[in-house]
Design an enzyme around this catalytic site. Structure first.
Site, short mmCIF file in Angstrom:
data_model
loop_
_atom_site.label_atom_id
_atom_site.label_comp_id
_atom_site.label_asym_id
_atom_site.label_seq_id
_atom_site.Cartn_x
_atom_site.Cartn_y
_atom_site.Cartn_z
N LYS A 41 1.15 -1.46 -0.03
CA LYS A 41 -0.19 -0.03 0.06
C LYS A 41 0.64 1.78 -0.43
CE LYS A 41 -3.31 -2.53 2.79
NZ LYS A 41 -3.76 -2.61 3.90
N ASP A 98 7.74 2.49 -2.23
CA ASP A 98 7.92 3.71 -1.09
C ASP A 98 9.62 4.15 -0.89
OD1 ASP A 98 7.60 1.83 -0.03
OD2 ASP A 98 5.99 2.26 1.13
N ASP A 101 14.71 -0.97 1.03
CA ASP A 101 15.69 -1.09 2.17
C ASP A 101 16.57 -2.63 2.54
OD1 ASP A 101 15.84 -1.71 4.82
OD2 ASP A 101 14.12 -1.41 5.89
N LYS A 129 17.40 3.27 0.70
CA LYS A 129 18.04 2.75 2.50
C LYS A 129 18.90 1.81 2.40
CE LYS A 129 14.95 2.66 6.76
NZ LYS A 129 14.27 2.65 7.57
N PHE A 150 13.69 4.28 11.38
CA PHE A 150 12.00 3.84 10.98
C PHE A 150 11.59 5.37 10.57
CE2 PHE A 150 7.68 2.28 11.25
CZ PHE A 150 8.10 0.79 10.41
N ARG A 163 0.20 6.94 7.47
CA ARG A 163 0.05 6.38 6.63
C ARG A 163 0.19 8.23 5.31
NH1 ARG A 163 1.71 1.53 3.25
NH2 ARG A 163 0.57 -0.07 5.14
#
Length: 172
Positions: A41, A98, A101, A129, A150, A163
């Protein structure tokens, strides 16, 4: 649960960088139609802001894979929740994420999508990241490189919350 959120990237900075990315994609794909695949999402905010600024023909589709659950760290297990609605064979494809990582989820997804024979397949991400990367994948284009913190906001969540923040924040 109350959390403290510190701004990492403000709304204006986010919007300016997304506009720049859209302009760059317009130049690169001029004269072509581009299929943009959002990873649900989290990518929805980024994907919408990016594509509404693009001038070339764009079609959208969504896929859902996850490795986080409700925690602060990746579990390492990839879950495939929703597949694409339409085939991508022979198409110019961008996967919009988005955040990149560890790279596990995107590595898995890229292999699945490559097997579907798109004309091209590239990964773009709003946030990168790299200090957390455990696979050999890097974004073709990214908005921002961020530290190992985070983050929430602009589509990124903590247990499905935050969000809707119009900026990128760090949970303290």
């Amino acid at each position: 649960m109350e959390v403290n959120i510190e701004t990492l990237i403000d709304q204006e900075t986010l919007e300016n960088r997304i506009r720049e990315m859209a302009e760059e994609l317009d130049r690169i794909y001029e004269g072509k139609e581009l299929r943009v695949i959002g990873i649900l999402k989290g990518s929805v905010y980024f994907l919408c802001e990016l594509t509404k600024r693009m001038k070339i023909p764009v079609t959208l589709d969504f896929i859902s894979v996850s490795s986080y659950g409700n925690g602060l760290a990746s579990t390492g297990a990839i879950h495939f929740n929703k597949d694409l609605d339409d085939p991508i064979e022979g198409q110019e494809v961008i996967v919009a994420e988005d955040i990149m990582d560890t790279g596990r989820t995107l590595s898995y997804l890229v292999e699945v999508l490559k097997a579907r024979n798109p004309a091209s397949l590239r990964v773009i991400t709003l946030l990168d990241k790299p200090s957390r990367r455990v696979t050999k994948i890097d974004p073709w284009m990214s908005g921002f490189t961020i530290p190992d913190r985070f983050v929430v906001g602009y589509g990124l969540d903590y247990a499905q919350q935050y969000r809707n923040l119009p900026y990128i924040g760090v949970i303290e």
